[in-house]
Design an enzyme around this catalytic site. Structure first.
Site, PDB file in Angstrom:
ATOM      1  N   ARG A  18       0.824  -1.211   0.000  1.00  0.00           N
ATOM      2  CA  ARG A  18       0.000   0.000   0.000  1.00  0.00           C
ATOM      3  C   ARG A  18       0.860   1.264   0.000  1.00  0.00           C
ATOM      4  O   ARG A  18       0.472   2.281  -0.580  1.00  0.00           O
ATOM      5  CB  ARG A  18      -0.960  -0.022   1.191  1.00  0.00           C
ATOM      6  N   LYS A  70     -20.282 -17.210   0.910  1.00  0.00           N
ATOM      7  CA  LYS A  70     -21.723 -17.078   1.124  1.00  0.00           C
ATOM      8  C   LYS A  70     -22.407 -16.126   0.148  1.00  0.00           C
ATOM      9  O   LYS A  70     -21.896 -15.061  -0.161  1.00  0.00           O
ATOM     10  CB  LYS A  70     -21.981 -16.595   2.556  1.00  0.00           C
ATOM     11  N   GLY A 115     -10.008  -8.755  -0.855  1.00  0.00           N
ATOM     12  CA  GLY A 115      -8.913  -9.369  -0.109  1.00  0.00           C
ATOM     13  C   GLY A 115      -8.596 -10.794  -0.502  1.00  0.00           C
ATOM     14  O   GLY A 115      -7.450 -11.135  -0.819  1.00  0.00           O
ATOM     15  N   GLY A 151     -13.330  -3.327   0.688  1.00  0.00           N
ATOM     16  CA  GLY A 151     -14.726  -2.921   0.798  1.00  0.00           C
ATOM     17  C   GLY A 151     -15.155  -1.923  -0.256  1.00  0.00           C
ATOM     18  O   GLY A 151     -16.270  -2.006  -0.786  1.00  0.00           O
TER      19      GLY A 151
END
Length: 400
Positions: A38, A201, A358, A381
């Site tokens: 990063r 999921k 991720g 996110g």
């Protein structure tokens, strides 16, 4: 996409204090940064600001201190890694954000060519609350605001949106590259577009799937979430991870896809194991004969061939989530094989490949192709919310 934003090209930075929102939420172990990815992503913007005569003043969060000063979450730990990557002196400005006079003094004394890093923005509750008084204090430290943290763009915080309305603002080079890549992925892509969505999921990706079926020509569903769709079609998935209560949701998504002329590509065979552990005995089954005591832990070879065929017909691929339990061999095979195939098509100029999230980044690194895709987002996110079609406050705030 960046046509709606100002960039570093639009400002004379000579002598300017440039508040630069960056992502420094890096992994740390025993007081040392263990991965500088990063930092390397924001290095170009920091250098450019400095080379153009500006003073880069870095704003960032670290961990989740929940609005309180926590020495264990101080950004001071990042200073050595920053100096090593940048090859510049980094001055640390300690503050709890209730009074920025100390930070202002550090900034005032900073020599040309150096960098200033201000303490964790989340040490004050007003950061996440987008508090006007905190915004004013932050804005008082700079002349120009540059956002280079796409990973925080889904948060309407003081340092991601508030300052953008107080100071002349621009997108940094990392933000600019991210926005251009996302535009190439779903904004104005080369068609046909195929999306690969995997993971455990369905419940965590309902909005994502419903958005994608209206934007892409084909949608590959893999990982544990594919079991829910397979179950909804009437197949027995044994002891596999499966959200049986979402059967109707899966059917609704498939109906919506049909209405939108989006092909849903599900596994047609699966690699079954009886224990969720590395190198457990496994066997490939067709969907109509899955062992009732087994778990589908990866897509089978026929499924991989089907996905490759879809990739052959695509000009753009957008990928979020692995096709199986890639962390546990031999259930990494489908993810690795498809990732390497997409990377090869990219290398030949036949495919624009955009990936993020991720687990996705980790899976592509495992496959040895993280650097071979057109663009790999580390935003997590924010990348997912962009794929879901949701507004990103940190991006919207930069709109001119």
């Amino acid at each position: 996409m960046t046509k709606g934003f100002k960039t570093l090209d639009d400002f004379d930075l000579t002598g300017k204090r440039v508040l630069l929102r960056v992502d420094l939420n890096v992994p740390v172990n025993d007081g040392k940064v263990t991965d500088t990815t990063r930092i390397e992503r924001i290095a170009r913007t920091i250098r450019e600001v400095s080379d153009k005569g500006g003073l880069p003043i870095l704003l960032a969060h670290f961990g989740r201190p929940k609005g309180k000063v926590n020495p264990e979450m101080s950004l001071k730990v990042v200073v050595p890694a920053l100096e090593k990557v940048m090859g510049k002196t980094v001055h640390f400005a300690d503050t709890d954000w209730t009074d920025v006079s100390g930070a202002a003094a550090v900034i005032e004394k900073a020599e040309p060519g150096s960098v200033v890093l201000v303490e964790n923005t989340r040490f004050h509750p007003g950061e996440e609350g987008n508090d006007p008084e905190l915004i004013d204090r932050m804005a008082s430290l700079g002349d120009i605001y540059v956002n280079d943290a796409f990973s925080a763009a889904h948060r309407a915080h003081a340092s991601t949106t508030g300052i953008a309305h107080k100071l002349p603002s621009a997108a940094g080079r990392a933000m600019q590259a991210e926005l251009d890549a996302l535009e190439a992925g779903l904004g104005k892509p080369q068609k046909p577009v195929i999306a690969i969505v995997g993971g455990a999921k369905v419940s965590t990706k309902i909005d994502l799937l419903e958005n994608l079926v209206e934007k892409v020509e084909a949608l590959v569903i893999g990982g544990g979430m594919a079991n829910t769709f397979i179950y909804a079609l009437g197949y027995d998935v044994g002891k596999s991870l499966c959200e049986r209560d979402l059967k109707d949701t899966a059917l609704r998504i498939m109906d919506k896809a049909e209405e939108s002329h989006c092909a849903i590509i599900l596994p047609i065979d699966g690699v079954v194991g009886w224990h969720f552990e590395a190198n457990t005995p496994s066997r490939t089954y067709g969907l109509d004969s899955i062992d009732k005591d087994g778990m589908v832990l990866d897509a089978g070879p026929q499924s991989v061939d089907k996905i490759k065929t879809a990739i052959n017909e695509a000009r753009t691929i957008v990928w979020n989530g692995p096709l199986g339990a890639f962390e546990i061999p031999p259930f990494d095979k489908a993810t690795v094989e498809v990732a390497q195939y997409a990377a090869e098509r990219t290398r030949k100029g036949q495919l624009v490949s955009i990936a993020g999230g991720g687990d996705t980044v980790a899976a592509l690194a495992h496959a040895g192709v993280k650097e071979k895709f057109t663009y790999v987002s580390t935003a997590g996110g924010a990348f997912l919310e962009w794929m879901e079609g949701k507004p990103l406050p940190g991006v919207d705030a930069l709109t001119t």
